[in-house]
Write a protein that holds these residues in place. Structure first.
Motif, PDB file in Angstrom:
ATOM      1  N   ALA A   1     -14.023 -35.537  -2.836  1.00  0.00           N
ATOM      2  CA  ALA A   1     -13.435 -35.483  -4.173  1.00  0.00           C
ATOM      3  C   ALA A   1     -14.504 -35.632  -5.239  1.00  0.00           C
ATOM      4  O   ALA A   1     -15.538 -36.269  -5.029  1.00  0.00           O
ATOM      5  CB  ALA A   1     -12.391 -36.587  -4.319  1.00  0.00           C
ATOM      6  N   VAL A   2     -14.235 -35.034  -6.391  1.00  0.00           N
ATOM      7  CA  VAL A   2     -15.182 -35.156  -7.499  1.00  0.00           C
ATOM      8  C   VAL A   2     -15.157 -36.586  -8.021  1.00  0.00           C
ATOM      9  O   VAL A   2     -14.162 -37.305  -7.877  1.00  0.00           O
ATOM     10  CB  VAL A   2     -14.834 -34.169  -8.637  1.00  0.00           C
ATOM     11  N   GLU A   3     -16.242 -37.019  -8.625  1.00  0.00           N
ATOM     12  CA  GLU A   3     -16.333 -38.388  -9.146  1.00  0.00           C
ATOM     13  C   GLU A   3     -15.557 -38.516 -10.453  1.00  0.00           C
ATOM     14  O   GLU A   3     -15.429 -37.548 -11.222  1.00  0.00           O
ATOM     15  CB  GLU A   3     -17.795 -38.758  -9.379  1.00  0.00           C
ATOM     16  N   LEU A   4     -15.069 -39.726 -10.694  1.00  0.00           N
ATOM     17  CA  LEU A   4     -14.397 -39.996 -11.958  1.00  0.00           C
ATOM     18  C   LEU A   4     -15.401 -39.927 -13.108  1.00  0.00           C
ATOM     19  O   LEU A   4     -16.557 -40.336 -12.952  1.00  0.00           O
ATOM     20  CB  LEU A   4     -13.754 -41.376 -11.937  1.00  0.00           C
ATOM     21  N   PRO A   5     -14.975 -39.426 -14.255  1.00  0.00           N
ATOM     22  CA  PRO A   5     -15.895 -39.328 -15.388  1.00  0.00           C
ATOM     23  C   PRO A   5     -16.217 -40.705 -15.971  1.00  0.00           C
ATOM     24  O   PRO A   5     -15.452 -41.664 -15.788  1.00  0.00           O
ATOM     25  CB  PRO A   5     -15.127 -38.476 -16.394  1.00  0.00           C
ATOM     26  N   ASP A   6     -17.331 -40.791 -16.674  1.00  0.00           N
ATOM     27  CA  ASP A   6     -17.735 -42.028 -17.337  1.00  0.00           C
ATOM     28  C   ASP A   6     -17.030 -42.114 -18.685  1.00  0.00           C
ATOM     29  O   ASP A   6     -17.363 -41.389 -19.624  1.00  0.00           O
ATOM     30  CB  ASP A   6     -19.257 -42.049 -17.520  1.00  0.00           C
ATOM     31  N   LEU A   7     -16.041 -43.011 -18.783  1.00  0.00           N
ATOM     32  CA  LEU A   7     -15.252 -43.121 -20.010  1.00  0.00           C
ATOM     33  C   LEU A   7     -15.995 -43.856 -21.123  1.00  0.00           C
ATOM     34  O   LEU A   7     -15.554 -43.847 -22.269  1.00  0.00           O
ATOM     35  CB  LEU A   7     -13.928 -43.826 -19.713  1.00  0.00           C
TER      36      LEU A   7
END
Length: 252
Positions: free
Chosen positions: A226-232
């Protein structure tokens, strides 16, 4: 106003002076000791000053609404869904606009002591060009919380719960103070990639949270890569801007 140590020292000096004058010559019969008169004048002035100071302090407390413990709501009202009061203009520009045509009513609580609302705003899914070729895509949600405390000051609880989230108390949560926003503001960042901006403004406590999730939209079983979560953290400025918009909207 003269402080107590200064009054004590001045009072002692004056009494010594009058004692010398008293014994330097004969007293007329029926005369009162001069030090008794001077003592009374000093204590009358001191007590009078204390009464005036108490009256002024009481007037100040009454003026800002805190004499009976009730905080100042600063003009905030919950007459409607708070999700309708925020346009998310900055977050929409930085990430993606609100989901078109979707209306989510807030869960509302109205009470003599507290008005409270909470709602969730989904952002529009990323376009096909922004999605991963493997079928993964990122979805964002904005959470709005508003609590108007009408009987008790929420300041102590606001400070005590700085690291508390909806999932419990996380000592690993990073807390950053945000200046120039209400009376006090903190930005909470968790390891799961969630961001929450909390603001205390008088009796109002407001929160704007931003979360993201990775979803699979394709035929077959989702792969493990899975793609990584974005940096919020990159959206801090956008969250502050939209919080200001929410605060303004709740006062109109």
């Amino acid at each position: 106003m003269i402080s107590e140590p200064e009054m004590a020292g001045e009072f002692g000096e004056a009494s010594t002076e009058h004692a010398v004058l008293l014994h330097s010559g004969p007293q007329a019969e029926g005369d009162r000791p001069p030090q008794a008169t001077r003592y009374g004048a000093k204590w009358t002035w001191a007590l009078g000053g204390a009464v005036v100071a108490s009256a002024v302090w009481g007037a100040v407390l009454f003026a800002d609404g805190s004499r009976d413990g009730a905080p100042d709501l600063r003009g905030y009202r919950l007459s409607q869904d708070p999700c309708g009061a925020v346009r998310l203009k900055s977050i929409g520009t930085a990430i993606s606009p609100r989901e078109p045509g979707t209306r989510f009513e807030a869960g509302m609580l109205r009470h003599d002591a507290l008005d409270q609302a909470q709602c969730y705003i989904p952002l529009r899914a990323e376009s096909e060009q922004q999605r991963s070729a493997k079928g993964w895509y990122v979805e964002y949600t904005v959470t709005i919380k508003v609590a108007l405390h009408k009987k008790t000051d929420p300041r102590v609880e606001f400070e005590a719960g700085r690291t508390a989230t909806d999932l419990g108390v996380d000592p690993e949560t990073e807390v950053e103070e945000v200046p120039g926003l209400g009376d006090k503001a903190y930005l909470l960042s968790s390891e799961g990639g969630e961001q929450e901006l909390r603001v205390l403004d008088g009796g109002a406590v407001l929160s704007l949270g931003l979360t993201s999730s990775v979803n699979w939209e394709d035929e077959g079983q989702a792969p493990d890569d899975a793609v990584e979560l974005p940096d919020l953290a990159a959206h801090k400025a956008a969250m502050i801007s939209d919080m200001r918009d929410l605060m303004t909207g709740l006062k109109t």
